[in-house]
Design a protein around this motif. Structure first.
Motif, PDB file in Angstrom:
ATOM      1  N   SER A  22       2.045   9.846   6.267  1.00  4.69           N
ATOM      2  CA  SER A  22       1.458   8.571   7.232  1.00  4.69           C
ATOM      3  C   SER A  22      -0.002   8.641   7.181  1.00  4.69           C
TER       4      SER A  22
ATOM      5  N   LYS B  58       0.064   3.106   2.858  1.00  4.83           N
ATOM      6  CA  LYS B  58       1.121   2.459   1.836  1.00  4.83           C
ATOM      7  C   LYS B  58       1.389   1.027   2.344  1.00  4.83           C
ATOM      8  N   SER B  59       1.813   0.821   3.721  1.00  5.00           N
ATOM      9  CA  SER B  59       2.257  -0.535   4.230  1.00  5.00           C
ATOM     10  C   SER B  59       1.081  -1.601   4.362  1.00  5.00           C
ATOM     11  N   THR B  60      -0.038  -1.096   4.581  1.00  6.48           N
ATOM     12  CA  THR B  60      -1.232  -2.046   4.350  1.00  6.48           C
ATOM     13  C   THR B  60      -1.213  -2.523   2.871  1.00  6.48           C
TER      14      THR B  60
ATOM     15  N   LEU C  44       0.917  -2.972   0.848  1.00  4.50           N
ATOM     16  CA  LEU C  44       2.119  -3.898   0.844  1.00  4.50           C
ATOM     17  C   LEU C  44       1.883  -5.562   1.522  1.00  4.50           C
ATOM     18  N   ARG C  45       1.202  -5.191   2.463  1.00  6.65           N
ATOM     19  CA  ARG C  45       0.640  -6.298   3.435  1.00  6.65           C
ATOM     20  C   ARG C  45      -0.290  -7.288   2.692  1.00  6.65           C
TER      21      ARG C  45
ATOM     22  N   PHE D 211      11.394  -5.181   5.506  1.00  7.33           N
ATOM     23  CA  PHE D 211      10.713  -4.085   6.217  1.00  7.33           C
ATOM     24  C   PHE D 211      11.841  -3.180   6.597  1.00  7.33           C
ATOM     25  N   GLN D 212      11.525  -2.069   7.316  1.00 11.15           N
ATOM     26  CA  GLN D 212      12.488  -1.060   7.901  1.00 11.15           C
ATOM     27  C   GLN D 212      13.428  -1.670   8.829  1.00 11.15           C
TER      28      GLN D 212
ATOM     29  N   ASP E 115       9.367  -1.952   2.299  1.00 11.08           N
ATOM     30  CA  ASP E 115       8.594  -1.374   3.012  1.00 11.08           C
ATOM     31  C   ASP E 115       9.629  -0.291   4.000  1.00 11.08           C
ATOM     32  N   GLU E 116       9.821   0.953   3.397  1.00  8.93           N
ATOM     33  CA  GLU E 116      10.698   1.910   3.993  1.00  8.93           C
ATOM     34  C   GLU E 116      12.011   1.183   4.356  1.00  8.93           C
TER      35      GLU E 116
ATOM     36  N   VAL F 118       8.095   1.193  -0.989  1.00 12.04           N
ATOM     37  CA  VAL F 118       7.196   2.388  -0.210  1.00 12.04           C
ATOM     38  C   VAL F 118       8.398   3.083   0.820  1.00 12.04           C
ATOM     39  N   THR F 119       7.878   4.488   0.319  1.00 10.26           N
ATOM     40  CA  THR F 119       8.892   5.252   1.138  1.00 10.26           C
ATOM     41  C   THR F 119       8.262   6.575   1.352  1.00 10.26           C
TER      42      THR F 119
END
Length: 252
Positions: A45, A49-51, A53-54, A85-86, A162-163, A194-195
């Motif tokens: 965390s 990672k999520s940034t 993808l964004r 998304f998750q 994303d997860e 992303v995971t």
């Protein structure tokens, strides 16, 4: 079948402003994802990672470096890039086919073609017979299938995940991993997952990008030269897992 896109990220850096000070989030990310490739990205965390993808999907614009799809700089969102998304983010007042059809809202297609594409993607994710069902009538796994179909219905060049299975129980998660692999083969598009789950990353990815945090950087890209379908109990699979896990421990 959709056209598979080539994604190139070059010397990408990103920072946010927090209380008047710069907070680096990503630093010097360079990565090429080839057409039709399945790439997994793992990291703890806070590693961005999520940034990342964004930025690829076009929800973030303020960055240094380049993010290119088929040689063109990504500017804003586009039907060329789908994202899951998750949380499934379905509209509760719309049924399955109506939620999926939202993915074609801005598509320049005749209505008959849109309806046919929605039907095809309902079948692709295994939800034939549930076209008129509403989100509250679906399980978590079924809802994520709808979200995947909605992201794919516009035939994007790249699908970002994303997860997507992070909120599901272990049995449903394993089943949907198999389904995602099947869909990837059927659609032939570029996928980036992303995971936090190393086993999931190795099960699906042709290569695993390991990131380290503060600011987010690529520590190593681990190839996974295993044929599909993959046996989670095989020596080769566990060797690939150990190789990725060793990067987290900093012992590789």
């Amino acid at each position: 079948m959709a056209h598979a896109g080539t994604l190139h990220i070059g010397n990408l850096s990103k920072q946010f402003e927090v209380k008047g000070q710069a907070l680096p989030v990503l630093q010097n990310i360079t990565l090429t994802v080839n057409p039709g490739e399945f790439v997994s990205i793992v990291g703890s965390s806070g590693c961005g990672k999520s940034t990342l993808l964004r930025l690829i999907v076009g929800l973030e614009a303020d960055y240094q470096g380049e993010v290119l799809l088929d040689g063109q700089r990504i500017v804003g969102t586009s039907l060329d890039r789908g994202i899951v998304f998750q949380e499934h983010r379905l509209f509760p007042w719309l049924n399955v086919e109506q939620n999926i059809a939202l993915g074609l809202l801005n598509a320049e297609q005749p209505e008959a073609d849109k309806q046919r594409s929605v039907r095809e993607h309902i079948a692709l994710v295994g939800l034939t017979g549930f076209e008129k069902a509403y989100p509250h009538q679906l399980s978590g796994g079924m809802s994520q299938r709808v979200a995947i179909a909605r992201a794919l219905v516009s035939r994007p060049e790249v699908l970002l995940l994303d997860e997507p299975f992070g909120a599901l129980d272990a049995i449903t998660r394993a089943h949907l991993q198999q389904e995602l692999h099947r869909i990837w083969l059927a659609e032939g598009i570029t996928m980036i997952l992303v995971t936090h789950d190393v086993e999931e990353a190795v099960y699906l990815g042709q290569k695993v990008v390991v990131m380290e945090p503060r600011p987010g950087r690529i520590r190593r890209t681990v190839p996974v030269p295993l044929s599909y379908p993959r046996d989670r109990l095989s020596a080769g699979f566990n060797q690939a897992k150990e190789e990725v896990l060793a990067e987290f421990a900093g012992t590789a």
